[in-house]
Design a protein around this motif. Sequence first.
Motif, PDB file in Angstrom:
ATOM      1  N   ALA A   1       0.833  -1.203   0.000  1.00 24.53           N
ATOM      2  CA  ALA A   1       0.000   0.000   0.000  1.00 24.53           C
ATOM      3  C   ALA A   1       0.870   1.257   0.000  1.00 24.53           C
ATOM      4  CB  ALA A   1      -0.927  -0.010   1.210  1.00 24.53           C
ATOM      5  N   ALA A   2       1.961   1.229   0.766  1.00 22.14           N
ATOM      6  CA  ALA A   2       2.861   2.382   0.831  1.00 22.14           C
ATOM      7  C   ALA A   2       3.520   2.628  -0.524  1.00 22.14           C
ATOM      8  CB  ALA A   2       3.921   2.152   1.903  1.00 22.14           C
ATOM      9  N   TRP A   3       3.922   1.565  -1.203  1.00 21.68           N
ATOM     10  CA  TRP A   3       4.547   1.706  -2.525  1.00 21.68           C
ATOM     11  C   TRP A   3       3.561   2.283  -3.536  1.00 21.68           C
ATOM     12  CZ3 TRP A   3       3.502  -1.607  -6.927  1.00 21.68           C
ATOM     13  CH2 TRP A   3       4.330  -1.362  -8.034  1.00 21.68           C
ATOM     14  N   LEU A   4       2.338   1.785  -3.532  1.00 17.14           N
ATOM     15  CA  LEU A   4       1.331   2.241  -4.490  1.00 17.14           C
ATOM     16  C   LEU A   4       0.986   3.712  -4.287  1.00 17.14           C
ATOM     17  CD1 LEU A   4      -1.031  -0.874  -4.565  1.00 17.14           C
ATOM     18  CD2 LEU A   4       0.291   0.041  -6.496  1.00 17.14           C
ATOM     19  N   THR A   5       0.778   4.112  -3.039  1.00 17.91           N
ATOM     20  CA  THR A   5       0.407   5.520  -2.810  1.00 17.91           C
ATOM     21  C   THR A   5       1.565   6.453  -3.125  1.00 17.91           C
ATOM     22  OG1 THR A   5      -0.698   7.016  -1.257  1.00 17.91           O
ATOM     23  CG2 THR A   5       1.039   5.652  -0.349  1.00 17.91           C
ATOM     24  N   LEU A   6       2.782   5.986  -2.934  1.00 21.47           N
ATOM     25  CA  LEU A   6       3.951   6.810  -3.230  1.00 21.47           C
ATOM     26  C   LEU A   6       4.166   6.947  -4.738  1.00 21.47           C
ATOM     27  CD1 LEU A   6       6.162   8.228  -1.498  1.00 21.47           C
ATOM     28  CD2 LEU A   6       7.593   6.223  -1.899  1.00 21.47           C
ATOM     29  N   GLN A   7       4.007   5.836  -5.466  1.00 24.75           N
ATOM     30  CA  GLN A   7       4.263   5.851  -6.904  1.00 24.75           C
ATOM     31  C   GLN A   7       3.127   6.483  -7.700  1.00 24.75           C
ATOM     32  OE1 GLN A   7       7.586   5.143  -6.366  1.00 24.75           O
ATOM     33  NE2 GLN A   7       7.466   4.257  -8.391  1.00 24.75           N
TER      34      GLN A   7
ATOM     35  N   VAL B   1      -4.740   5.526  -0.410  1.00 25.46           N
ATOM     36  CA  VAL B   1      -5.036   4.095  -0.413  1.00 25.46           C
ATOM     37  C   VAL B   1      -6.016   3.768   0.706  1.00 25.46           C
ATOM     38  CG1 VAL B   1      -4.057   1.798  -0.012  1.00 25.46           C
ATOM     39  CG2 VAL B   1      -2.834   3.429  -1.443  1.00 25.46           C
ATOM     40  N   ASN B   2      -6.981   2.949   0.380  1.00 21.96           N
ATOM     41  CA  ASN B   2      -7.856   2.364   1.393  1.00 21.96           C
ATOM     42  C   ASN B   2      -7.288   0.993   1.749  1.00 21.96           C
ATOM     43  OD1 ASN B   2     -10.113   1.843   3.078  1.00 21.96           O
ATOM     44  ND2 ASN B   2     -11.089   0.716   1.404  1.00 21.96           N
ATOM     45  N   LEU B   3      -6.688   0.887   2.909  1.00 26.44           N
ATOM     46  CA  LEU B   3      -6.024  -0.353   3.342  1.00 26.44           C
ATOM     47  C   LEU B   3      -6.911  -1.094   4.323  1.00 26.44           C
ATOM     48  CD1 LEU B   3      -3.551  -2.237   3.564  1.00 26.44           C
ATOM     49  CD2 LEU B   3      -2.641  -0.672   5.306  1.00 26.44           C
TER      50      LEU B   3
ATOM     51  N   GLY C   1       6.628   6.460   2.351  1.00 23.51           N
ATOM     52  CA  GLY C   1       5.402   5.736   2.027  1.00 23.51           C
ATOM     53  C   GLY C   1       4.653   5.247   3.253  1.00 23.51           C
ATOM     54  N   VAL C   2       5.368   4.663   4.202  1.00 26.06           N
ATOM     55  CA  VAL C   2       4.719   4.167   5.422  1.00 26.06           C
ATOM     56  C   VAL C   2       4.098   5.320   6.203  1.00 26.06           C
ATOM     57  CG1 VAL C   2       5.169   3.109   7.675  1.00 26.06           C
ATOM     58  CG2 VAL C   2       6.085   2.070   5.596  1.00 26.06           C
ATOM     59  N   ALA C   3       4.758   6.465   6.208  1.00 25.33           N
ATOM     60  CA  ALA C   3       4.195   7.631   6.896  1.00 25.33           C
ATOM     61  C   ALA C   3       2.891   8.074   6.235  1.00 25.33           C
ATOM     62  CB  ALA C   3       5.214   8.766   6.892  1.00 25.33           C
ATOM     63  N   LEU C   4       2.851   8.047   4.892  1.00 26.91           N
ATOM     64  CA  LEU C   4       1.618   8.415   4.190  1.00 26.91           C
ATOM     65  C   LEU C   4       0.486   7.452   4.531  1.00 26.91           C
ATOM     66  CD1 LEU C   4       2.977   9.334   0.641  1.00 26.91           C
ATOM     67  CD2 LEU C   4       1.948  10.900   2.301  1.00 26.91           C
ATOM     68  N   ILE C   5       0.805   6.149   4.559  1.00 30.24           N
ATOM     69  CA  ILE C   5      -0.218   5.152   4.874  1.00 30.24           C
ATOM     70  C   ILE C   5      -0.754   5.352   6.277  1.00 30.24           C
ATOM     71  CG2 ILE C   5      -0.540   2.688   5.356  1.00 30.24           C
ATOM     72  CD1 ILE C   5      -0.758   3.426   2.440  1.00 30.24           C
TER      73      ILE C   5
ATOM     74  N   ASP D   1      -1.081   8.031   7.820  1.00 32.34           N
ATOM     75  CA  ASP D   1      -1.931   9.221   7.866  1.00 32.34           C
ATOM     76  C   ASP D   1      -3.277   9.021   7.166  1.00 32.34           C
ATOM     77  OD1 ASP D   1      -0.010  10.595   9.243  1.00 32.34           O
ATOM     78  OD2 ASP D   1       0.865  11.531   7.453  1.00 32.34           O
ATOM     79  N   GLN D   2      -3.309   8.237   6.064  1.00 33.79           N
ATOM     80  CA  GLN D   2      -4.498   8.242   5.207  1.00 33.79           C
ATOM     81  C   GLN D   2      -5.262   6.934   5.168  1.00 33.79           C
ATOM     82  OE1 GLN D   2      -2.537   9.122   1.508  1.00 33.79           O
ATOM     83  NE2 GLN D   2      -2.427   6.995   0.882  1.00 33.79           N
ATOM     84  N   ALA D   3      -4.621   5.799   5.544  1.00 32.31           N
ATOM     85  CA  ALA D   3      -5.266   4.508   5.335  1.00 32.31           C
ATOM     86  C   ALA D   3      -6.255   4.195   6.437  1.00 32.31           C
ATOM     87  CB  ALA D   3      -4.210   3.405   5.255  1.00 32.31           C
ATOM     88  N   ALA D   4      -7.294   3.465   6.052  1.00 34.85           N
ATOM     89  CA  ALA D   4      -8.280   2.990   7.015  1.00 34.85           C
ATOM     90  C   ALA D   4      -7.943   1.551   7.354  1.00 34.85           C
ATOM     91  CB  ALA D   4      -9.683   3.088   6.430  1.00 34.85           C
ATOM     92  N   VAL D   5      -7.206   1.354   8.410  1.00 34.75           N
ATOM     93  CA  VAL D   5      -6.821   0.008   8.820  1.00 34.75           C
ATOM     94  C   VAL D   5      -7.911  -0.532   9.728  1.00 34.75           C
ATOM     95  CG1 VAL D   5      -5.067  -1.383   9.960  1.00 34.75           C
ATOM     96  CG2 VAL D   5      -4.393   0.630   8.654  1.00 34.75           C
TER      97      VAL D   5
END
Length: 322
Positions: free
Chosen positions: A211-217, A222-224, A301-305, A307-311
């Motif tokens: 998920a971190a790679w996808l949102t970064l690239q 990302v909805n995780l 990327g992990v920092a973005l996840i 902040d934004q992902a719904a785990v």
Amino acid sequence: MIVDLPNTTTSAVSKSIVSIREEGGVVALGRVLTLVIAVPIGDEEEAIKAANDASREHPMRVIVVSTDPTKPNRLDAEIRVGGDAGASEVIVLRAYGEIAADEEGLVMALLLPDAPVVAWWPREAPPVPSTSPLGRIAQRRISDAAAAADPAAAIARCSVSYAPGDTDFAWTRLTLWRAQLAAVLDQPPYEPITGIDVTGASDSPSTMLLAAWLTLQLEVPVNLTMTSPDEERGGIHGVRLHRASGVIDLEREIPGVATLTQPNQPVHDISLPRRNLRDCLSEELRRLDPDVLFGRVITDGVALIADQAAVTTPFPTGKGQA
């Protein structure tokens, strides 16, 4: 051939290796690196088997360091060559007491001259691998968050402590997923991605890194979704990419096989197995320079996840897969 050296010293181990080489014709000239494996006592064999298998692609000297500081001072060693070591030389050091505290000193006399050093922690890695006794002498440092007691905490530590040269098998297990997704987006229509859904088992740190790679690239939130793991369907479950012409689905419902669904195209079944230790280790040993992309993913990327992902389900403790 296996040579046991109970209650010994590193100097005696080094001399024994030279003697074995002279008597049996085993040479070290073709060794391309030294792999240092730090593993708890009793857990050595799985790591040694993976290293032996990988040595057929990367001839190397393998030094296994197992420590137990609670027992009286003692160093037991074991040297494996020939059929018991693949295309490598394997030196197993079991250190006890105060001797166990000096991991760097244990291996320094056994390193191959002018050969790069790779450190691998198959179980729990140090909090900051690059400043640990073994990490200081290594060009590359390999950890495995999925094998840690708390995979989420291991990934979080890695994102904070990352230094060039660090890597993790949670990232290496994503190679096939990343290659397949990149191949899909390399085909027309070349439309921007507007949404990303990633699902996986809650014991799979690779799911979070994907998920971190996808949102970064792709620069898209990302909805995780993390689900409870089970024996039949662990690791990464699937990825859904949204764009104007429709949805791209890459879903793995059964082990080893993923289904690719795209608008106006037939459904494809794709081989997407979980990678074993041998495959992951072999891939990581192909490069001895820092993995710049992993550095960006594990930090930015992990920092973005976060902040934004719904785990939906937190990571439990336990061993996960990709």
